[in-house]
Design an enzyme around this catalytic site. Structure first.
Site, PDB file in Angstrom:
ATOM      1  N   CYS A  89      -6.091  -7.996  -0.756  1.00 26.32           N
ATOM      2  CA  CYS A  89      -7.314  -7.400  -0.225  1.00 26.32           C
ATOM      3  C   CYS A  89      -7.957  -6.483  -1.282  1.00 26.32           C
ATOM      4  O   CYS A  89      -8.532  -6.966  -2.245  1.00 26.32           O
ATOM      5  CB  CYS A  89      -7.026  -6.676   1.083  1.00 26.32           C
ATOM      6  SG  CYS A  89      -8.508  -6.282   2.050  1.00 26.32           S
ATOM      7  N   HIS A 175      -4.514 -10.610   4.406  1.00 26.55           N
ATOM      8  CA  HIS A 175      -3.295  -9.795   4.317  1.00 26.55           C
ATOM      9  C   HIS A 175      -2.066 -10.660   4.569  1.00 26.55           C
ATOM     10  O   HIS A 175      -1.637 -10.853   5.705  1.00 26.55           O
ATOM     11  CB  HIS A 175      -3.359  -8.637   5.312  1.00 26.55           C
ATOM     12  CG  HIS A 175      -4.292  -7.551   4.903  1.00 26.55           C
ATOM     13  ND1 HIS A 175      -3.893  -6.459   4.164  1.00 26.55           N
ATOM     14  CD2 HIS A 175      -5.626  -7.397   5.091  1.00 26.55           C
ATOM     15  CE1 HIS A 175      -4.927  -5.668   3.929  1.00 26.55           C
ATOM     16  NE2 HIS A 175      -5.996  -6.220   4.483  1.00 26.55           N
ATOM     17  N   GLU A 177       0.931  -9.883   3.398  1.00 26.59           N
ATOM     18  CA  GLU A 177       2.145  -9.076   3.250  1.00 26.59           C
ATOM     19  C   GLU A 177       2.786  -8.695   4.578  1.00 26.59           C
ATOM     20  O   GLU A 177       3.898  -8.163   4.626  1.00 26.59           O
ATOM     21  CB  GLU A 177       1.819  -7.792   2.473  1.00 26.59           C
ATOM     22  CG  GLU A 177       1.199  -6.661   3.295  1.00 26.59           C
ATOM     23  CD  GLU A 177      -0.288  -6.804   3.551  1.00 26.59           C
ATOM     24  OE1 GLU A 177      -0.907  -5.813   3.993  1.00 26.59           O
ATOM     25  OE2 GLU A 177      -0.839  -7.892   3.308  1.00 26.59           O
TER      26      GLU A 177
END
Length: 240
Positions: A89, A175, A177
Site C-alpha cells: 500500500c 493489503h 500482509e
C-alpha cells in the site's frame, strides 16, 4: 539467501504480518524500524531485503510526518542496491515516488474486500490466478508509473494494484500482509472502526470481517506466491 531483512513500519497496528512470517521462514532476521515513533533509519548495506508497510498517512504529508523525508531517501538509496524490495500500500507508493513516479488521490477510495485482475505477465506474478479477492484500504494511488516499472494488476477503480520494477522490486496496493489475528484485532481499535464505518456505513467491521476470514487461506497464497517469486528473482540474479 536472505540473512537479514529491514522493515519500515508506520503505525503500531500495521505490522509485517504474513510477510514477517515468510521472511523468518526463509531464515531471515528481522529488524523492524518504527518510523512513526521516531526510530532512526539504519545504514542499509547490512540488509538483504527491505519490506515497507502501509499506513494512514500519504506520501506527500512530510510536514505532519517529518520522518517520511528520511524514509524516502532510504528507499531511493535502496533502489540503487539491486536487492529485493516489497512494498504494501503506502510502501508501494513510496517506491513509485522514489523511482520518479507520481502518487495522488485516487478517483475513488477502496475499502474492504475487492477483486484484483491481472493485466500483464511478469515473473513477480507468476502462478497467481487471473482474478482474486484481496483486502483494500486506500484513498491514494500510483497515478504515474516510474520509468521501467510496470503495472501487473488492476481493480475496478485502481489501475495499479501490483507494480514491479525489474525482477527484485515490487509491491501491491492491496493489503496482503493480513492474518486472521490482525483482522480480529481491528475490533479493539476505535479509530479503525471509525474509518471503516466512514467508508462503508454502520456495522462495516462485522461485514468486512465475515467476508475476509474465509478468504484468508487464498489471500495468503497470493502473498506467498509473490514473495517467493521476488526471492527467486534475487537468486536468479545472484546465480547469473
Amino acid at each position: 539467501m536472505i540473512k537479514r531483512a529491514l522493515v519500515f513500519q508506520h503505525m503500531d497496528d500495521e505490522p509485517p504480518g504474513l510477510f514477517g512470517g515468510f521472511l523468518r521462514d526463509a531464515g531471515a532476521e528481522l529488524d523492524v524500524v518504527m518510523l512513526h515513533r521516531g526510530e532512526a533509519v539504519p545504514a542499509l548495506h547490512p540488509y538483504d531485503f527491505l519490506l515497507v508497510m502501509g499506513g494512514a498517512m500519504d506520501v506527500w504529508e512530510d510536514v505532519a510526518n517529518p520522518w517520511l523525508k528520511a524514509e524516502k531517501q532510504a528507499i531511493a538509496e535502496w533502489t540503487q542496491l539491486d536487492r529485493p524490495f516489497f512494498g504494501v500500500c503506502l510502501g508501494m507508493q513510496l517506491l513509485a515516488e522514489a523511482m520518479g513516479g507520481k502518487v495522488g488521490l485516487a478517483s475513488a477510495a477502496e475499502v474492504g474486500i475487492g477483486t484484483v485482475t491481472r493485466t500483464g505477465e511478469h515473473a513477480f506474478t507468476h502462478g497467481l490466478p487471473q482474478a482474486f479477492r484481496m483486502m483494500q484500504w486506500h484513498h491514494a494511488e500510483v497515478t504515474e508509473l516510474p520509468v521501467g516499472a510496470v503495472s501487473l494488476a488492476a481493480s475496478e477503480t485502481t489501475a495499479v494494484q501490483i507494480m514491479a520494477a525489474g525482477d527484485v522490486m515490487g509491491g501491491t496496493q492491496f493489503h496482503g500482509e493480513l492474518t486472521p489475528t490482525l483482522v480480529k484485532r481491528w475490533a479493539q481499535i476505535p479509530q479503525y472502526i471509525e474509518w471503516l464505518e466512514a467508508a462503508l456505513g454502520p456495522g462495516a467491521y462485522e461485514r468486512v470481517r465475515a467476508e475476509a476470514l474465509p478468504l484468508m487461506p487464498a489471500m495468503k497464497l497470493v502473498s506467498e506466491t509473490m514473495f517467493r517469486n521476488l526471492v527467486a528473482g534475487r537468486k536468479l540474479r545472484a546465480a547469473a
